[in-house]
Motif scaffolding. Sequence first.
Motif, PDB file in Angstrom:
ATOM      1  N   ASN A  46       0.803  -1.227   0.000  1.00  0.00           N
ATOM      2  CA  ASN A  46       0.000   0.000   0.000  1.00  0.00           C
ATOM      3  C   ASN A  46       0.835   1.276   0.000  1.00  0.00           C
ATOM      4  N   SER A  47       2.163   1.147  -0.069  1.00  0.00           N
ATOM      5  CA  SER A  47       3.086   2.284  -0.130  1.00  0.00           C
ATOM      6  C   SER A  47       2.940   3.248   1.046  1.00  0.00           C
ATOM      7  N   ARG A  48       2.574   2.705   2.189  1.00  0.00           N
ATOM      8  CA  ARG A  48       2.509   3.525   3.393  1.00  0.00           C
ATOM      9  C   ARG A  48       3.162   2.829   4.579  1.00  0.00           C
ATOM     10  N   GLU A  49       3.265   1.516   4.527  1.00  0.00           N
ATOM     11  CA  GLU A  49       3.697   0.761   5.694  1.00  0.00           C
ATOM     12  C   GLU A  49       5.063   0.121   5.481  1.00  0.00           C
ATOM     13  N   VAL A  50       5.915   0.276   6.497  1.00  0.00           N
ATOM     14  CA  VAL A  50       7.234  -0.340   6.521  1.00  0.00           C
ATOM     15  C   VAL A  50       7.331  -1.144   7.807  1.00  0.00           C
ATOM     16  N   PHE A  51       7.836  -2.362   7.687  1.00  0.00           N
ATOM     17  CA  PHE A  51       7.952  -3.255   8.838  1.00  0.00           C
ATOM     18  C   PHE A  51       9.417  -3.633   8.991  1.00  0.00           C
ATOM     19  N   ILE A  52       9.936  -3.487  10.214  1.00  0.00           N
ATOM     20  CA  ILE A  52      11.295  -3.951  10.458  1.00  0.00           C
ATOM     21  C   ILE A  52      11.280  -5.001  11.562  1.00  0.00           C
ATOM     22  N   TYR A  53      12.206  -5.943  11.414  1.00  0.00           N
ATOM     23  CA  TYR A  53      12.361  -7.061  12.333  1.00  0.00           C
ATOM     24  C   TYR A  53      13.828  -7.116  12.723  1.00  0.00           C
ATOM     25  N   GLU A  54      14.095  -6.931  14.017  1.00  0.00           N
ATOM     26  CA  GLU A  54      15.472  -6.890  14.501  1.00  0.00           C
ATOM     27  C   GLU A  54      15.661  -7.953  15.575  1.00  0.00           C
ATOM     28  N   VAL A  55      16.815  -8.609  15.570  1.00  0.00           N
ATOM     29  CA  VAL A  55      17.142  -9.605  16.591  1.00  0.00           C
ATOM     30  C   VAL A  55      18.455  -9.189  17.249  1.00  0.00           C
ATOM     31  N   TYR A  56      18.409  -9.078  18.564  1.00  0.00           N
ATOM     32  CA  TYR A  56      19.567  -8.703  19.377  1.00  0.00           C
ATOM     33  C   TYR A  56      19.916  -9.844  20.318  1.00  0.00           C
ATOM     34  N   THR A  57      21.154  -9.851  20.783  1.00  0.00           N
ATOM     35  CA  THR A  57      21.561 -10.866  21.749  1.00  0.00           C
ATOM     36  C   THR A  57      20.921 -10.622  23.107  1.00  0.00           C
ATOM     37  N   SER A  58      20.531  -9.371  23.383  1.00  0.00           N
ATOM     38  CA  SER A  58      19.955  -9.025  24.691  1.00  0.00           C
ATOM     39  C   SER A  58      19.248  -7.681  24.597  1.00  0.00           C
ATOM     40  N   VAL A  59      18.461  -7.368  25.611  1.00  0.00           N
ATOM     41  CA  VAL A  59      17.812  -6.061  25.675  1.00  0.00           C
ATOM     42  C   VAL A  59      18.857  -4.952  25.778  1.00  0.00           C
ATOM     43  N   GLU A  60      19.981  -5.249  26.411  1.00  0.00           N
ATOM     44  CA  GLU A  60      21.058  -4.253  26.513  1.00  0.00           C
ATOM     45  C   GLU A  60      21.614  -3.904  25.130  1.00  0.00           C
ATOM     46  N   GLY A  61      21.685  -4.891  24.257  1.00  0.00           N
ATOM     47  CA  GLY A  61      22.122  -4.637  22.888  1.00  0.00           C
ATOM     48  C   GLY A  61      21.173  -3.697  22.161  1.00  0.00           C
ATOM     49  N   TYR A  62      19.887  -3.885  22.399  1.00  0.00           N
ATOM     50  CA  TYR A  62      18.884  -2.989  21.803  1.00  0.00           C
ATOM     51  C   TYR A  62      19.037  -1.580  22.371  1.00  0.00           C
ATOM     52  N   ASP A  63      19.261  -1.475  23.671  1.00  0.00           N
ATOM     53  CA  ASP A  63      19.462  -0.159  24.282  1.00  0.00           C
ATOM     54  C   ASP A  63      20.666   0.554  23.677  1.00  0.00           C
ATOM     55  N   LEU A  64      21.732  -0.198  23.388  1.00  0.00           N
ATOM     56  CA  LEU A  64      22.905   0.385  22.744  1.00  0.00           C
ATOM     57  C   LEU A  64      22.552   0.912  21.344  1.00  0.00           C
ATOM     58  N   HIS A  65      21.727   0.159  20.633  1.00  0.00           N
ATOM     59  CA  HIS A  65      21.277   0.598  19.310  1.00  0.00           C
ATOM     60  C   HIS A  65      20.542   1.931  19.417  1.00  0.00           C
ATOM     61  N   LEU A  66      19.635   2.023  20.378  1.00  0.00           N
ATOM     62  CA  LEU A  66      18.838   3.246  20.528  1.00  0.00           C
ATOM     63  C   LEU A  66      19.679   4.457  20.908  1.00  0.00           C
ATOM     64  N   SER A  67      20.832   4.228  21.514  1.00  0.00           N
ATOM     65  CA  SER A  67      21.687   5.341  21.920  1.00  0.00           C
ATOM     66  C   SER A  67      22.822   5.614  20.930  1.00  0.00           C
ATOM     67  N   SER A  68      22.818   4.929  19.797  1.00  0.00           N
ATOM     68  CA  SER A  68      23.896   5.102  18.818  1.00  0.00           C
ATOM     69  C   SER A  68      23.698   6.394  18.016  1.00  0.00           C
ATOM     70  N   PRO A  69      24.801   6.995  17.590  1.00  0.00           N
ATOM     71  CA  PRO A  69      24.703   8.210  16.770  1.00  0.00           C
ATOM     72  C   PRO A  69      23.951   7.985  15.452  1.00  0.00           C
ATOM     73  N   HIS A  70      24.137   6.819  14.820  1.00  0.00           N
ATOM     74  CA  HIS A  70      23.444   6.583  13.549  1.00  0.00           C
ATOM     75  C   HIS A  70      21.938   6.428  13.751  1.00  0.00           C
ATOM     76  N   PHE A  71      21.511   5.903  14.916  1.00  0.00           N
ATOM     77  CA  PHE A  71      20.067   5.845  15.195  1.00  0.00           C
ATOM     78  C   PHE A  71      19.510   7.260  15.349  1.00  0.00           C
ATOM     79  N   ASP A  72      20.212   8.095  16.119  1.00  0.00           N
ATOM     80  CA  ASP A  72      19.767   9.483  16.311  1.00  0.00           C
ATOM     81  C   ASP A  72      19.667  10.223  14.979  1.00  0.00           C
ATOM     82  N   GLU A  73      20.649  10.016  14.117  1.00  0.00           N
ATOM     83  CA  GLU A  73      20.647  10.672  12.811  1.00  0.00           C
ATOM     84  C   GLU A  73      19.465  10.209  11.963  1.00  0.00           C
TER      85      GLU A  73
END
Length: 96
Positions: A46-73
């Motif tokens: 429908n050219s409106r919806e994007v779905f992402i699926y991410e797998v991390y080794t731990s919740v801490e790994g996800y937290d690191l992703h959220l605090s990364s400069p490339h995520f902020d950008e």
Amino acid sequence: MFVVTVTFEIEPIHFLSFVEALKPHALTSLNSEQHLLQFDVSISGNSREVFIYEVYTSVEGYDLHLSSPHFDEFASETNPWVLNKIVNTYTQVRLS
């Protein structure tokens, strides 16, 4: 394992720009984050919806992703184009 799914609803006029911004973000994340094992990007017909699926080794790994400069950008660039965003998280259940 810690799994994150995100469903974005994007303003139609910005859909292609969003997808083009997401591709290098996903590749940078995969290449620079040791706790990130998988980052899949899918789009709906429908050219409106994007779905992402991410797998991390731990919740801490996800937290690191959220605090990364490339995520902020990425978020700074694309957040104005997002109409809705649904984030779900899951912890893997060991079968044995």
